[in-house]
Design a protein around this motif. Sequence first.
Motif, PDB file in Angstrom:
ATOM      1  N   LYS A 134       0.841  -1.192   0.000  1.00 11.65           N
ATOM      2  CA  LYS A 134       0.000   0.000   0.000  1.00 11.65           C
ATOM      3  C   LYS A 134       0.873   1.238   0.000  1.00 11.65           C
ATOM      4  CE  LYS A 134      -4.171  -1.787   2.224  1.00 11.65           C
ATOM      5  NZ  LYS A 134      -5.161  -1.575   3.308  1.00 11.65           N
ATOM      6  N   GLY A 135       0.480   2.189  -0.825  1.00 12.90           N
ATOM      7  CA  GLY A 135       1.225   3.426  -0.907  1.00 12.90           C
ATOM      8  C   GLY A 135       2.383   3.345  -1.875  1.00 12.90           C
ATOM      9  N   GLU A 136       3.036   4.487  -2.100  1.00 17.22           N
ATOM     10  CA  GLU A 136       4.162   4.584  -2.999  1.00 17.22           C
ATOM     11  C   GLU A 136       5.309   5.309  -2.311  1.00 17.22           C
ATOM     12  OE1 GLU A 136       4.371   3.201  -5.849  1.00 17.22           O
ATOM     13  OE2 GLU A 136       2.296   2.557  -6.097  1.00 17.22           O
ATOM     14  N   GLY A 137       6.505   5.002  -2.770  1.00 16.71           N
ATOM     15  CA  GLY A 137       7.682   5.696  -2.266  1.00 16.71           C
ATOM     16  C   GLY A 137       8.020   5.327  -0.837  1.00 16.71           C
ATOM     17  N   PRO A 138       8.587   6.267  -0.066  1.00 18.18           N
ATOM     18  CA  PRO A 138       8.989   5.974   1.317  1.00 18.18           C
ATOM     19  C   PRO A 138       7.806   5.619   2.213  1.00 18.18           C
ATOM     20  CG  PRO A 138      10.068   7.975   0.508  1.00 18.18           C
ATOM     21  CD  PRO A 138       9.028   7.628  -0.499  1.00 18.18           C
ATOM     22  N   ALA A 139       6.632   6.065   1.859  1.00 18.04           N
ATOM     23  CA  ALA A 139       5.464   5.793   2.701  1.00 18.04           C
ATOM     24  C   ALA A 139       4.839   4.433   2.423  1.00 18.04           C
ATOM     25  CB  ALA A 139       4.414   6.891   2.490  1.00 18.04           C
ATOM     26  N   ALA A 140       5.403   3.668   1.480  1.00 23.35           N
ATOM     27  CA  ALA A 140       4.831   2.371   1.152  1.00 23.35           C
ATOM     28  C   ALA A 140       4.998   1.405   2.317  1.00 23.35           C
ATOM     29  CB  ALA A 140       5.491   1.817  -0.105  1.00 23.35           C
ATOM     30  N   ARG A 141       4.021   0.576   2.516  1.00 21.57           N
ATOM     31  CA  ARG A 141       4.073  -0.419   3.588  1.00 21.57           C
ATOM     32  C   ARG A 141       3.345  -1.677   3.118  1.00 21.57           C
ATOM     33  NH1 ARG A 141      -0.726  -0.630   6.635  1.00 21.57           N
ATOM     34  NH2 ARG A 141      -2.282   0.914   5.987  1.00 21.57           N
ATOM     35  N   LEU A 142       3.648  -2.770   3.787  1.00 17.72           N
ATOM     36  CA  LEU A 142       3.008  -4.044   3.503  1.00 17.72           C
ATOM     37  C   LEU A 142       1.865  -4.266   4.471  1.00 17.72           C
ATOM     38  CD1 LEU A 142       6.141  -6.305   2.891  1.00 17.72           C
ATOM     39  CD2 LEU A 142       4.751  -5.102   1.199  1.00 17.72           C
ATOM     40  N   ALA A 143       0.786  -4.809   3.962  1.00 20.78           N
ATOM     41  CA  ALA A 143      -0.400  -5.059   4.779  1.00 20.78           C
ATOM     42  C   ALA A 143      -1.025  -6.375   4.370  1.00 20.78           C
ATOM     43  CB  ALA A 143      -1.413  -3.915   4.636  1.00 20.78           C
ATOM     44  N   VAL A 144      -1.808  -6.944   5.276  1.00 18.15           N
ATOM     45  CA  VAL A 144      -2.512  -8.194   5.026  1.00 18.15           C
ATOM     46  C   VAL A 144      -3.921  -7.864   4.552  1.00 18.15           C
ATOM     47  CG1 VAL A 144      -3.359 -10.326   6.042  1.00 18.15           C
ATOM     48  CG2 VAL A 144      -1.143  -9.407   6.746  1.00 18.15           C
ATOM     49  N   GLN A 145      -4.303  -8.503   3.435  1.00 18.04           N
ATOM     50  CA  GLN A 145      -5.631  -8.285   2.862  1.00 18.04           C
ATOM     51  C   GLN A 145      -6.419  -9.578   2.935  1.00 18.04           C
ATOM     52  OE1 GLN A 145      -6.120  -8.099  -1.475  1.00 18.04           O
ATOM     53  NE2 GLN A 145      -7.197  -6.146  -1.203  1.00 18.04           N
ATOM     54  N   ASN A 146      -7.623  -9.506   3.491  1.00 22.87           N
ATOM     55  CA  ASN A 146      -8.526 -10.655   3.522  1.00 22.87           C
ATOM     56  C   ASN A 146      -9.261 -10.755   2.188  1.00 22.87           C
ATOM     57  OD1 ASN A 146      -7.889 -11.271   6.213  1.00 22.87           O
ATOM     58  ND2 ASN A 146      -9.374  -9.769   6.965  1.00 22.87           N
ATOM     59  N   ARG A 147      -9.462 -12.006   1.728  1.00 25.94           N
ATOM     60  CA  ARG A 147     -10.128 -12.235   0.467  1.00 25.94           C
ATOM     61  C   ARG A 147     -11.371 -13.081   0.697  1.00 25.94           C
ATOM     62  NH1 ARG A 147      -7.184 -14.922  -3.669  1.00 25.94           N
ATOM     63  NH2 ARG A 147      -7.986 -13.435  -5.194  1.00 25.94           N
ATOM     64  N   ALA A 148     -12.457 -12.696   0.054  1.00 22.90           N
ATOM     65  CA  ALA A 148     -13.722 -13.407   0.215  1.00 22.90           C
ATOM     66  C   ALA A 148     -13.673 -14.739  -0.529  1.00 22.90           C
ATOM     67  CB  ALA A 148     -14.870 -12.551  -0.319  1.00 22.90           C
ATOM     68  N   PRO A 149     -14.523 -15.700  -0.161  1.00 17.88           N
ATOM     69  CA  PRO A 149     -14.549 -16.987  -0.880  1.00 17.88           C
ATOM     70  C   PRO A 149     -14.888 -16.851  -2.366  1.00 17.88           C
ATOM     71  CG  PRO A 149     -15.650 -17.181   1.237  1.00 17.88           C
ATOM     72  CD  PRO A 149     -15.377 -15.725   1.032  1.00 17.88           C
ATOM     73  N   SER A 150     -15.594 -15.805  -2.722  1.00 14.63           N
ATOM     74  CA  SER A 150     -15.969 -15.612  -4.127  1.00 14.63           C
ATOM     75  C   SER A 150     -14.927 -14.820  -4.908  1.00 14.63           C
ATOM     76  CB  SER A 150     -17.315 -14.887  -4.200  1.00 14.63           C
ATOM     77  OG  SER A 150     -17.232 -13.612  -3.568  1.00 14.63           O
TER      78      SER A 150
END
Length: 642
Positions: A134-150
């Motif tokens: 998420k984000g671009e450049g120095p402010a970018a960070r990694l995050a966990v995204q939940n995904r629906a069964p569909s």
Amino acid sequence: MILLAWWFLRHVEVEGPVIIWSKIMTNRRNPAPPTATLDINCDCKEYVLDYLAHSFPVQLYEPFTDSEGNLSSRPVFRDGEPVECRAAVARRDAMIEHLACLPPVPGALDQIVQRFGTDVVAEVTGRSRRIIRKGEGPAARLAVQNRAPSANLAETAAFMDDQKRILVFSDAGGTGRSYHADLGARNRRLRVHYLLEPGWKADAAIQGLGRTNRTNQAQPPLFRPIATDVKAEKRFLSTIARRLDTLGAITRGQRQTGGQGLFRPEDNLESPYARDALRQLYMLIVRGKVHGCSLGRFEQMTGLKLMDANGIKDDLPPITTFLNRLLALTIDLQAILFSAFEQLLEARVDGAIASGTYDLGLETLRAESFTVTGRQVIYTHPATGAETRLLSISERKRNQPISLDAALHELTDPRAKLLVNERSARAAVQIPATSVMLDDGEIEPRVRLLRPMEGTTLALRAMGETRWIEADRNSFSAMWSREVAQVPAYSEGTLYIVAGLLLPVWKRLPQDSTRVYRLQTDDGERIIGRRVSPAWAASAAATESVSLTANAAYAALIDGRTILDLAEGLQLRRVRVMGAYRIELTGFSDAMRERLRAYGLFSEIISWKLRFFVPVGAAGSGIIGRLVERFPIERIAEREAA
């Protein structure tokens, strides 16, 4: 896997639909918590740390002398417990600390998703959580995204509707779905299908390949299996190629069907040619002919013994053991051994293909026209009445000579040369060819001569024995254009196919090649059977006298597998002289010389011996007709039988 993803990210440009098939390995030990911040172990480091902690050798050993005076070693125990070596423990702990300090390396799938973004990549893998950027450049960070069964259905629809350009699917997303360029879908562009990790199961590989190559498609996909430059990795591709070929032969009777044409003959490292090449590699290592890998180093690094008290062992390590041991070697030593092995293997495969003995499985013959001109029953099964038929098929092929522009384009390689033959006034382009390793370990450089209708590969040192000389562009262009203009639009010939019931007559058929062919005639008849030479067909169809037309005799001789015995001890056969094929007449007497020249034969003195040849070309069949009219054919023989 991670190296393959790195290669993909460096070399792939996303201009059209890209499909990546991989066997995704998720982190099941430490599942990602449902949180917006990422503070979890998201790579494979934990497995390496566990391996070092529990499998790194730290037990102390001491030397001792046995009853026969041999010096050996044994583990040290104290009070029944193993004693650890302090130096080994320190090295293990240092390696664990160093590995723990390294930044996390994302998995292959996460690298692709984070590099191109979720708005470009459609993921059909069945994962309920994934790591995104998420984000671009120095402010970018990694995050966990939940995904629906569909999510799989939505991602598939986004790719087929041309909303996302890249599709990544695994075994979980490769069942029951289609990703081909369907005529009913909005995205009908060319699919470029990358095999990031096809896996070990041949049936699963075929299923994954079939997701993008189906009926009712606008165009077939472009398959691209990828691999790193680590030579031992070809061991995995070899297993996949062998299993796909075997599965294709079992399910559909055709080896090429299983592999979808993805793999070359050299990719199967467990074939009989590979086993022969490996044995020759062992011999070269023993004789010290493999530069950079002595016998002692090979045995020390691989743990394979090639010598015993009597010399070279009879039961040398098999090909599977050799390939597995390659995985434990350094990258440099892998390159040395595998390069020598590949050269030996390529030489054997090329030789088998050139001699016509390489088994390609069921091969499809293609031409402009196939017409059945004759049918003859040569065997009838007494119980069932099934017939074995000898078919004479007229074949018409369109000639496609290499144009002058295409020949001159080879000069983009600085090693290419324009040549003309000072004797025959023919033109050729000399380009470099792959060198081969001879049985004695010597590297033989080779070149390839491109002609308007053929190409010949020969050793570089053999060029000095020919009449080919280097020429300027103007003289070369004139000779090449003249040869191209003399090539007819079509070439016609006759095929002889034994079809129908083959098993009872299999041993009667020529054994030099057991290849099975199939073709479809102009009338729509589909024929599958063994191809035989004109000589075998003439002997099988002969009654009391041997009869063969002039055109059929010329075709049989130029094919190279037939020998014609004529009256008065004459014999016709194909030979190779100065790098070119000729039809030679032997057995003539001194009194026949002028008569043979009157028939159209020409003579040369080679190695102080007079030899007569039939011209190869349009006039050849007429000269043979006049020759067999005066000296009738008495016997038609196969070259191997002779």
